[in-house]
Design an enzyme around this catalytic site. Sequence first.
Site, PDB file in Angstrom:
ATOM      1  N   HIS A  53       0.834  -1.205   0.000  1.00 43.90           N
ATOM      2  CA  HIS A  53       0.000   0.000   0.000  1.00 43.90           C
ATOM      3  C   HIS A  53       0.868   1.255   0.000  1.00 43.90           C
ATOM      4  O   HIS A  53       0.562   2.252  -0.657  1.00 43.90           O
ATOM      5  CB  HIS A  53      -0.910  -0.024   1.227  1.00 43.90           C
ATOM      6  CG  HIS A  53      -1.886   1.103   1.288  1.00 43.90           C
ATOM      7  ND1 HIS A  53      -2.378   1.588   2.471  1.00 43.90           N
ATOM      8  CD2 HIS A  53      -2.465   1.851   0.311  1.00 43.90           C
ATOM      9  CE1 HIS A  53      -3.206   2.573   2.230  1.00 43.90           C
ATOM     10  NE2 HIS A  53      -3.279   2.760   0.923  1.00 43.90           N
ATOM     11  N   GLU A  56       2.077   1.930  -3.472  1.00 41.08           N
ATOM     12  CA  GLU A  56       1.011   2.520  -4.288  1.00 41.08           C
ATOM     13  C   GLU A  56       0.970   4.035  -4.094  1.00 41.08           C
ATOM     14  O   GLU A  56       0.851   4.805  -5.048  1.00 41.08           O
ATOM     15  CB  GLU A  56      -0.335   1.892  -3.915  1.00 41.08           C
ATOM     16  CG  GLU A  56      -1.543   2.520  -4.593  1.00 41.08           C
ATOM     17  CD  GLU A  56      -2.716   2.687  -3.655  1.00 41.08           C
ATOM     18  OE1 GLU A  56      -3.226   3.819  -3.539  1.00 41.08           O
ATOM     19  OE2 GLU A  56      -3.116   1.688  -3.012  1.00 41.08           O
ATOM     20  N   HIS A  57       1.065   4.489  -2.852  1.00 40.46           N
ATOM     21  CA  HIS A  57       1.069   5.923  -2.573  1.00 40.46           C
ATOM     22  C   HIS A  57       2.279   6.606  -3.206  1.00 40.46           C
ATOM     23  O   HIS A  57       2.163   7.682  -3.806  1.00 40.46           O
ATOM     24  CB  HIS A  57       1.090   6.155  -1.059  1.00 40.46           C
ATOM     25  CG  HIS A  57      -0.266   6.112  -0.428  1.00 40.46           C
ATOM     26  ND1 HIS A  57      -0.794   7.138   0.304  1.00 40.46           N
ATOM     27  CD2 HIS A  57      -1.223   5.137  -0.421  1.00 40.46           C
ATOM     28  CE1 HIS A  57      -2.004   6.823   0.753  1.00 40.46           C
ATOM     29  NE2 HIS A  57      -2.274   5.598   0.328  1.00 40.46           N
ATOM     30  N   GLU A 134      -3.997   7.677   8.075  1.00 41.61           N
ATOM     31  CA  GLU A 134      -5.007   6.722   7.630  1.00 41.61           C
ATOM     32  C   GLU A 134      -5.143   5.579   8.633  1.00 41.61           C
ATOM     33  O   GLU A 134      -6.253   5.101   8.898  1.00 41.61           O
ATOM     34  CB  GLU A 134      -4.645   6.173   6.253  1.00 41.61           C
ATOM     35  CG  GLU A 134      -4.800   7.168   5.124  1.00 41.61           C
ATOM     36  CD  GLU A 134      -4.543   6.545   3.769  1.00 41.61           C
ATOM     37  OE1 GLU A 134      -4.186   5.343   3.714  1.00 41.61           O
ATOM     38  OE2 GLU A 134      -4.687   7.258   2.759  1.00 41.61           O
TER      39      GLU A 134
END
Length: 790
Positions: A53, A56-57, A134
């Site tokens: 993840h 991806e950022h 997040e």
Amino acid sequence: MPAPAHPHSATLTLANGLRVILHAAPHLQRCAAVVRVAAGSHDAPLAWPGLAHFLEHLLFLGTERFPTGEGLMTYVQRHGGQVNASTRERITEFFFELPVPNVAQGLERLADMLARPRLALDDQLREREVLQAEFVAWSRDAKAQQQVALLEGVANGHPLRDFHAGNRDSLPVETEAFQQALRAFHAQFYQSGQMTLSLAGPQPLDELQALAHRFGEIIPTGSGHPQAAPPALMDGQPQAYRHVAGQQLHHVIACNAPRETLEFLCTWLNNPAPGGLLAELQAQGMATALHASVLYHFAGQALLDIDFTLNQPGESVTPVEALLHDWLSFFAHSDWTPLREEFARLTVRQRQVQGALALARNDSEALSDHSIAALHTLLDSLQLPAAKHTWQRPPDNPFLRPSDTEPRAGLIRGQTSAHRGLRTFAQDRSRGRREASALTFISQAVPTDRQEGALYLNWRFDSPAPSGLEGALHVLSENARQAGLALTFETTGHDWRISMVGLHALMPKVLEALAQSLTQAHPTPDTTPPPLAIRALLKALPAYCAETTAERPHQPASWHTARWHGLGIGLPATCEALIKTAAAGLPGQPAGIERQPRDLNGQCVWHAVKTDASEAALLLFCPTPSLSLADEAAWRLLVHRVQGPFYQRLRVEQQIGYAVFSGIRQINGQTGLLFGVQSPHLSLDEIVQHLHRFLAQVPTLIERDTDLGNTALAQQFNVDTLPTSQAAELLWHAHLAGHPSDYLERLQQHLYACTYADLQHAAQHLKDAVGGWLWVANGAPSTDLWTVKG
């Protein structure tokens, strides 16, 4: 009903191993690209949870060739498209949608960021803080934690039980070991053998294929890397478990079945028609809602989640599960032939009417004999007792098949052409007056050769409008959605609104069914879980922007005294005539409705909304000083310039929250700039201070550039490239604001004519709250700077 056009599809593999799926659909106005990387959170090294993840950022933070200001995110937003990405268990997906002329540039940026990320340490340190925010939000979100608890029924050792969110502790970016793992993960999975590119657009297949080749030339060549198979989902028998939390009962089944098999089963489990499972649960007062979905699917493993919303927390779940098993037994021994035919019609229709992005993301397979055999095996394994209840097979969707005979325009129900002369002049004159005052059509504003159109209907009641009607209309709206016509409902103060967007050929038939249903519909309570605080505020905002807010009713809202009017957009003449006939049966009095958006008179007004969240959440809506198109154009251009800096400062640099956004919002015909923030660690007053500081600096952010961005923004309102749904929404709000039907063309002209002085003028008006500031928050401010309302 004329059949919608079928998209033409093709699948190929490029010389470098990149798999490509193409969908040529002439009815589309835009083109979309989706890249699926066969690697997700479960493929990351065990030592570094969240690495997939995190990567991806990082990929969105610019490359040497396309820095952040010129990267994919900025480019897509500049041209009015949409872009995003998601990391799931075994797949990471990147996608965007753009006007056709901009797709090649978008694909070039997407390929470059996937193939050549910078992965600079400073970027990683900043982005880790984004993931930390997040993570904090995720750990406090009740729905997210319920999902974690739901998966506790899976066997220990399965990656579904592990932590994959990523935070400061799991992402030690300062260490060399982590950096090596990050780059190794990228090199292993972000190459042609692990990727699938899906393109959907109005271009012919050969043009889409040429775009795919250009994309593939940038992606590194590699061979497929098999993803490690996970351990068993569950140990031994049984292969099902329950999870109860409050009003939610989750019945989870672990199985080995193709995804299309489970989607077929979910379609009929979720069917709300009389005689089905949901209808019986509601009739017996056991549950108010049911939603079956596939929680997880990989390498022959699947989790099917059947989620029931119980009438009351703490109710016995045994009778609910008994009814579920009884229905499954009935279904297992039913003749599936008509259901397979209906499912095939549904699948075909969905592909015919999906937008570019939805079509590009659609990876569902056809229901095969193998899939049906797998469903028999699954149901047999449940060892279901013989069904005792009298169930009914779900009826065919009445909107998925063309009618044998279509009513002719201009005839009263039950008449044929032989009866035409029996209509009196008084009937025609009366009907004409009613239709003229209640229904307006601006078909010339959107090309009528499209298969889609829009119809908006608005009722105004003497008391606050009834809420919960959408629950009573669930069967109708679900049938319409499956057939290609989306129905949405909105309650704002004394107004209740329904919109139909999609296949215009369906509208007369759906409108006729709606007219028959409305007076018999009884509001039902909303059983959906409480949304995130910021979403609750967004739902409440329109009522505070209306000229009247919903006060306590003196009497229940009545259809007999309600007034209604409607607007049709992009409809051919034959469809307009049939809609007028069907609309004659709508309840209430057809009449024009005068509306005036709330005038804040330059005041700052605060509304407090109660939410279940402990985190501070706030919206600030800044209306334009007037309803003129000149003001609207200047504010749209202003937002075009400050949207990026707002996100960069408050979200990336200052890390004030995880929900940080801004943009133009039209509410009841009023255009304004909307800011939104939800923060896990700041108070409302602190968020307000951040917003004040940013707004005070807005005039200094407007630099005297050679290119103000007029052209790129104006092109976003080209009706030939706007999807019908977006064009219709713009035209509906223009109608509410009193603008003429050529609103889109006039707005473009004003955008082209905007000068640097106009932009500075708008920035100063925003800073000085000339149009007023409307605050909506989940609490009250601690100062008396604003007029505070509960």
